[in-house]
Design a protein around this motif. Structure first.
Motif, PDB file in Angstrom:
ATOM      1  N   GLY A  80       0.822  -1.211   0.000  1.00 22.44           N
ATOM      2  CA  GLY A  80       0.000   0.000   0.000  1.00 22.44           C
ATOM      3  C   GLY A  80       0.850   1.252   0.000  1.00 22.44           C
ATOM      4  O   GLY A  80       0.604   2.196  -0.766  1.00 22.44           O
ATOM      5  N   ARG A  86      -6.322   1.947   0.468  1.00 19.51           N
ATOM      6  CA  ARG A  86      -7.065   0.873   1.126  1.00 19.51           C
ATOM      7  C   ARG A  86      -6.157  -0.004   1.983  1.00 19.51           C
ATOM      8  O   ARG A  86      -6.613  -0.653   2.923  1.00 19.51           O
ATOM      9  CB  ARG A  86      -7.745  -0.009   0.070  1.00 19.51           C
ATOM     10  CG  ARG A  86      -8.850   0.674  -0.713  1.00 19.51           C
ATOM     11  CD  ARG A  86      -9.366  -0.277  -1.780  1.00 19.51           C
ATOM     12  NE  ARG A  86     -10.442   0.302  -2.571  1.00 19.51           N
ATOM     13  CZ  ARG A  86     -10.971  -0.277  -3.636  1.00 19.51           C
ATOM     14  NH1 ARG A  86     -10.518  -1.461  -4.038  1.00 19.51           N
ATOM     15  NH2 ARG A  86     -11.934   0.302  -4.314  1.00 19.51           N
ATOM     16  N   ARG A  87      -4.856  -0.029   1.637  1.00 20.41           N
ATOM     17  CA  ARG A  87      -3.909  -0.911   2.329  1.00 20.41           C
ATOM     18  C   ARG A  87      -2.952  -0.141   3.237  1.00 20.41           C
ATOM     19  O   ARG A  87      -1.989  -0.709   3.748  1.00 20.41           O
ATOM     20  CB  ARG A  87      -3.085  -1.686   1.290  1.00 20.41           C
ATOM     21  CG  ARG A  87      -3.916  -2.416   0.253  1.00 20.41           C
ATOM     22  CD  ARG A  87      -3.015  -3.062  -0.785  1.00 20.41           C
ATOM     23  NE  ARG A  87      -3.772  -3.695  -1.861  1.00 20.41           N
ATOM     24  CZ  ARG A  87      -3.216  -4.275  -2.919  1.00 20.41           C
ATOM     25  NH1 ARG A  87      -1.898  -4.301  -3.031  1.00 20.41           N
ATOM     26  NH2 ARG A  87      -3.975  -4.824  -3.864  1.00 20.41           N
ATOM     27  N   GLN A 111     -14.622   3.807  -8.318  1.00 18.72           N
ATOM     28  CA  GLN A 111     -14.659   3.856  -9.779  1.00 18.72           C
ATOM     29  C   GLN A 111     -15.712   4.828 -10.308  1.00 18.72           C
ATOM     30  O   GLN A 111     -15.384   5.719 -11.096  1.00 18.72           O
ATOM     31  CB  GLN A 111     -14.878   2.454 -10.368  1.00 18.72           C
ATOM     32  CG  GLN A 111     -13.706   1.507 -10.195  1.00 18.72           C
ATOM     33  CD  GLN A 111     -13.820   0.661  -8.921  1.00 18.72           C
ATOM     34  OE1 GLN A 111     -14.466   1.076  -7.964  1.00 18.72           O
ATOM     35  NE2 GLN A 111     -13.202  -0.510  -8.923  1.00 18.72           N
ATOM     36  N   SER A 131     -16.738   8.554  -1.590  1.00 23.37           N
ATOM     37  CA  SER A 131     -16.201   7.204  -1.371  1.00 23.37           C
ATOM     38  C   SER A 131     -16.843   6.513  -0.181  1.00 23.37           C
ATOM     39  O   SER A 131     -16.889   5.283  -0.116  1.00 23.37           O
ATOM     40  CB  SER A 131     -14.682   7.270  -1.180  1.00 23.37           C
ATOM     41  OG  SER A 131     -14.054   7.764  -2.345  1.00 23.37           O
ATOM     42  N   TRP A 182     -11.564   1.258 -15.977  1.00 22.22           N
ATOM     43  CA  TRP A 182     -11.559   0.627 -14.646  1.00 22.22           C
ATOM     44  C   TRP A 182     -12.986   0.387 -14.168  1.00 22.22           C
ATOM     45  O   TRP A 182     -13.294  -0.651 -13.574  1.00 22.22           O
ATOM     46  CB  TRP A 182     -10.814   1.534 -13.669  1.00 22.22           C
ATOM     47  CG  TRP A 182     -10.456   0.895 -12.356  1.00 22.22           C
ATOM     48  CD1 TRP A 182     -10.229  -0.423 -12.109  1.00 22.22           C
ATOM     49  CD2 TRP A 182     -10.269   1.561 -11.103  1.00 22.22           C
ATOM     50  NE1 TRP A 182      -9.914  -0.633 -10.789  1.00 22.22           N
ATOM     51  CE2 TRP A 182      -9.928   0.568 -10.151  1.00 22.22           C
ATOM     52  CE3 TRP A 182     -10.343   2.892 -10.693  1.00 22.22           C
ATOM     53  CZ2 TRP A 182      -9.687   0.882  -8.812  1.00 22.22           C
ATOM     54  CZ3 TRP A 182     -10.084   3.203  -9.370  1.00 22.22           C
ATOM     55  CH2 TRP A 182      -9.759   2.205  -8.441  1.00 22.22           C
ATOM     56  N   ARG A 236     -15.218  -3.667 -13.469  1.00 23.64           N
ATOM     57  CA  ARG A 236     -16.089  -4.149 -12.385  1.00 23.64           C
ATOM     58  C   ARG A 236     -17.494  -3.571 -12.576  1.00 23.64           C
ATOM     59  O   ARG A 236     -18.063  -2.994 -11.655  1.00 23.64           O
ATOM     60  CB  ARG A 236     -15.514  -3.712 -11.031  1.00 23.64           C
ATOM     61  CG  ARG A 236     -14.134  -4.301 -10.710  1.00 23.64           C
ATOM     62  CD  ARG A 236     -14.247  -5.768 -10.360  1.00 23.64           C
ATOM     63  NE  ARG A 236     -12.959  -6.330  -9.993  1.00 23.64           N
ATOM     64  CZ  ARG A 236     -12.466  -6.335  -8.766  1.00 23.64           C
ATOM     65  NH1 ARG A 236     -13.144  -5.775  -7.785  1.00 23.64           N
ATOM     66  NH2 ARG A 236     -11.294  -6.884  -8.520  1.00 23.64           N
ATOM     67  N   LEU A 255       2.446   1.788  -3.417  1.00 22.55           N
ATOM     68  CA  LEU A 255       1.521   2.304  -4.419  1.00 22.55           C
ATOM     69  C   LEU A 255       1.271   3.804  -4.237  1.00 22.55           C
ATOM     70  O   LEU A 255       1.210   4.556  -5.213  1.00 22.55           O
ATOM     71  CB  LEU A 255       0.192   1.536  -4.350  1.00 22.55           C
ATOM     72  CG  LEU A 255       0.241   0.071  -4.800  1.00 22.55           C
ATOM     73  CD1 LEU A 255      -1.098  -0.605  -4.551  1.00 22.55           C
ATOM     74  CD2 LEU A 255       0.618  -0.033  -6.273  1.00 22.55           C
ATOM     75  N   ILE A 269      -6.100   2.422  -4.634  1.00 18.78           N
ATOM     76  CA  ILE A 269      -5.809   1.052  -4.185  1.00 18.78           C
ATOM     77  C   ILE A 269      -4.853   1.069  -3.006  1.00 18.78           C
ATOM     78  O   ILE A 269      -5.023   0.343  -2.023  1.00 18.78           O
ATOM     79  CB  ILE A 269      -5.220   0.220  -5.351  1.00 18.78           C
ATOM     80  CG1 ILE A 269      -6.251   0.068  -6.471  1.00 18.78           C
ATOM     81  CG2 ILE A 269      -4.782  -1.163  -4.861  1.00 18.78           C
ATOM     82  CD1 ILE A 269      -5.703  -0.570  -7.736  1.00 18.78           C
ATOM     83  N   ARG A 320     -18.481   3.172  -4.453  1.00 15.35           N
ATOM     84  CA  ARG A 320     -17.163   2.700  -4.850  1.00 15.35           C
ATOM     85  C   ARG A 320     -16.372   3.821  -5.531  1.00 15.35           C
ATOM     86  O   ARG A 320     -16.959   4.766  -6.086  1.00 15.35           O
ATOM     87  CB  ARG A 320     -17.297   1.492  -5.772  1.00 15.35           C
ATOM     88  CG  ARG A 320     -17.956   0.285  -5.090  1.00 15.35           C
ATOM     89  CD  ARG A 320     -18.124  -0.877  -6.053  1.00 15.35           C
ATOM     90  NE  ARG A 320     -16.840  -1.359  -6.531  1.00 15.35           N
ATOM     91  CZ  ARG A 320     -16.066  -2.211  -5.850  1.00 15.35           C
ATOM     92  NH1 ARG A 320     -16.450  -2.661  -4.670  1.00 15.35           N
ATOM     93  NH2 ARG A 320     -14.913  -2.616  -6.347  1.00 15.35           N
ATOM     94  N   ILE A 345      -5.551   5.731  -9.767  1.00 15.97           N
ATOM     95  CA  ILE A 345      -5.927   4.340  -9.505  1.00 15.97           C
ATOM     96  C   ILE A 345      -4.984   3.718  -8.473  1.00 15.97           C
ATOM     97  O   ILE A 345      -5.416   3.063  -7.522  1.00 15.97           O
ATOM     98  CB  ILE A 345      -5.937   3.531 -10.812  1.00 15.97           C
ATOM     99  CG1 ILE A 345      -7.074   4.012 -11.721  1.00 15.97           C
ATOM    100  CG2 ILE A 345      -6.097   2.034 -10.522  1.00 15.97           C
ATOM    101  CD1 ILE A 345      -7.042   3.429 -13.129  1.00 15.97           C
ATOM    102  N   LEU A 346      -3.675   3.942  -8.658  1.00 18.78           N
ATOM    103  CA  LEU A 346      -2.693   3.428  -7.697  1.00 18.78           C
ATOM    104  C   LEU A 346      -2.931   4.017  -6.302  1.00 18.78           C
ATOM    105  O   LEU A 346      -2.827   3.310  -5.298  1.00 18.78           O
ATOM    106  CB  LEU A 346      -1.276   3.768  -8.162  1.00 18.78           C
ATOM    107  CG  LEU A 346      -0.748   3.046  -9.405  1.00 18.78           C
ATOM    108  CD1 LEU A 346       0.625   3.579  -9.783  1.00 18.78           C
ATOM    109  CD2 LEU A 346      -0.688   1.540  -9.169  1.00 18.78           C
TER     110      LEU A 346
END
Length: 289
Positions: A5, A235-236, A180, A174, A51, A55, A8, A232, A178, A228-229
């Protein structure tokens, strides 16, 4: 995977830093900052839409409140991209990138006004520290030898205020849905706003110019892949860690400008830059805690 995380988020910040340098190159070649900003965001929109489609079923549940916050985020990012490049044009990459990262101070002041945040001596001390840093960075402490134009200062701080607006809208969106659809709606709003105000003849000339490669790189790295990076990675990553590593952006932008574009900062400006970045980092970490 433990530090994936953080990695990124750092990579996203590096790409954002490089985008300032690419923007400077394009403006040196004669392109308008608004046109450059439009292509950066519009190309990013294509990446976010891809992206979103990846999904598709999971991203269909979009509420009216998500639209509202996402549109607000789009207004913020339109102001941020445009004013950032205007700040680079009027001052330099290093100055514009550093002033843009005063965003947490604007968030704090707005929170004070809306009574969402309790006023403390520590918070006012951070605000004072950033103000002193701005004085040192811009040379405003000596009116006879101001090193940065008022337009450069105003554009840099305006980019920071717009960045705060984007953060505020994106976080609220958010929390509802989501990322996206949030990014697609935000950057579609961005594209509409800049399309209405930009020089459309110049924008059309870009497609057949020798600089189209730079603009594609700017849009893919500086908006599409980087956002995008970042999403993601967030989240981590713990919020405190993300607040600290995000400062890689102005550092990367400054190094890019000094090493490759020939920009320079004197010792007092460098001290001002360090004071702003350290103060904002400490404030962001404390706020996250």
């Amino acid at each position: 995977m433990k530090y994936s995380g953080v990695g990124l988020v750092i990579l996203a910040a590096v790409f954002w830093g490089i985008s300032g340098g690419i923007g400077d190159i394009l403006m040196t070649n004669g392109w308008d900052p608004i046109v450059i900003s439009f292509y950066r965001g519009a190309i990013g929109l294509v990446c976010f839409f891809a992206w979103f489609l990846f999904r598709f079923r999971q991203n269909l549940n979009v509420s009216p409140r998500l639209y509202l916050w996402s549109i607000l985020a789009g207004v913020g990012v339109a102001g941020n991209f445009s004013l950032y490049f205007l700040g680079i044009q009027a001052a330099s990459v290093a100055v514009a990138a550093t002033l843009m990262y005063t965003a947490p101070v604007f968030v704090l002041l707005i929170s004070f006004l809306l009574r969402m945040e309790r006023s403390t001596w520590f918070k006012w001390g951070c605000i004072a520290g950033v103000l002193v840093g701005i004085l040192l960075l811009t040379g405003a402490y000596n009116t006879d030898s101001v090193s940065v134009s008022m337009l450069g200062v105003a554009a840099g701080l305006g980019a920071g205020l717009s960045y705060a607006l984007f953060i505020f809208g994106f976080k609220n969106a958010s929390s509802i849905g989501r990322p996206q659809p949030t990014l697609v709606i935000a950057f579609f709003t961005f594209s509409v706003i800049l399309f209405l105000v930009m020089d459309k003849n110049e924008a059309a000339e870009v497609v057949m110019s020798n600089d189209i490669g730079w603009l594609l790189l700017l849009g893919i790295l500086g908006a599409g892949i980087s956002f995008i990076l970042y999403v993601i990675g967030m989240r981590r990553t713990a919020p405190t860690t993300a607040s600290m590593v995000a400062m890689v952006e102005p550092v990367t932008a400054s190094l890019f400008a000094v090493l490759l574009l020939g920009d320079h900062l004197n010792l007092i400006q460098l001290l001002g830059m360090i004071l702003i970045l350290v103060t904002v980092t400490v404030l962001s970490v404390k706020q996250s805690e």
